[in-house]
Design a protein around this motif. Structure first.
Motif, PDB file in Angstrom:
ATOM      1  N   PRO A   7       0.809  -1.220   0.000  1.00 48.00           N
ATOM      2  CA  PRO A   7       0.000   0.000   0.000  1.00 48.00           C
ATOM      3  C   PRO A   7       0.847   1.276   0.000  1.00 48.00           C
ATOM      4  N   GLY A   8       1.932   1.288   0.713  1.00 49.17           N
ATOM      5  CA  GLY A   8       2.782   2.473   0.760  1.00 49.17           C
ATOM      6  C   GLY A   8       3.467   2.773  -0.557  1.00 49.17           C
ATOM      7  N   ASP A   9       3.630   1.770  -1.399  1.00 46.39           N
ATOM      8  CA  ASP A   9       4.281   1.956  -2.692  1.00 46.39           C
ATOM      9  C   ASP A   9       3.292   2.320  -3.798  1.00 46.39           C
ATOM     10  N   GLY A  10       2.029   2.122  -3.557  1.00 47.81           N
ATOM     11  CA  GLY A  10       1.011   2.393  -4.571  1.00 47.81           C
ATOM     12  C   GLY A  10       0.992   3.847  -5.000  1.00 47.81           C
ATOM     13  N   TYR A  11       1.114   4.765  -4.047  1.00 44.27           N
ATOM     14  CA  TYR A  11       1.098   6.190  -4.378  1.00 44.27           C
ATOM     15  C   TYR A  11       2.284   6.554  -5.254  1.00 44.27           C
ATOM     16  N   ALA A  12       3.478   6.125  -4.855  1.00 43.01           N
ATOM     17  CA  ALA A  12       4.686   6.454  -5.621  1.00 43.01           C
ATOM     18  C   ALA A  12       4.603   5.881  -7.030  1.00 43.01           C
ATOM     19  N   LEU A  13       4.129   4.681  -7.159  1.00 45.59           N
ATOM     20  CA  LEU A  13       4.005   4.053  -8.469  1.00 45.59           C
ATOM     21  C   LEU A  13       2.964   4.777  -9.326  1.00 45.59           C
ATOM     22  N   THR A  14       1.846   5.125  -8.720  1.00 45.54           N
ATOM     23  CA  THR A  14       0.790   5.832  -9.447  1.00 45.54           C
ATOM     24  C   THR A  14       1.275   7.183  -9.949  1.00 45.54           C
ATOM     25  N   THR A  15       1.938   7.958  -9.087  1.00 52.46           N
ATOM     26  CA  THR A  15       2.415   9.271  -9.520  1.00 52.46           C
ATOM     27  C   THR A  15       3.495   9.138 -10.589  1.00 52.46           C
ATOM     28  N   LEU A  16       4.338   8.128 -10.485  1.00 49.60           N
ATOM     29  CA  LEU A  16       5.359   7.891 -11.512  1.00 49.60           C
ATOM     30  C   LEU A  16       4.700   7.629 -12.865  1.00 49.60           C
TER      31      LEU A  16
END
Length: 57
Positions: A7-16
């Motif tokens: 879950p913590g990586d979802g935001y970074a991946l989405t914005t990338l």
């Protein structure tokens, strides 16, 4: 191949991904990009659901 995304990586991946999509098509806004992604996900779910139902129906 499935890759688990925490879950913590979802935001970074989405914005990338959104930044890259905007770089590829700078004439689109982030709102348009999100609408396109949502529609594609909807269509993919419909296609997969239909194929799954046909196999098991």
């Amino acid at each position: 191949m499935n890759v688990p995304i925490l879950p913590g990586d979802g935001y970074a991946l989405t914005t990338l991904l959104i930044r890259q999509m905007l770089a590829n098509d700078p004439f689109l806004s982030s709102d348009v990009i999100l609408a396109i992604v949502r529609k594609q996900a909807e269509l993919a779910g419909t296609v997969e659901g239909g194929a799954h139902a046909a196999q098991h129906g």
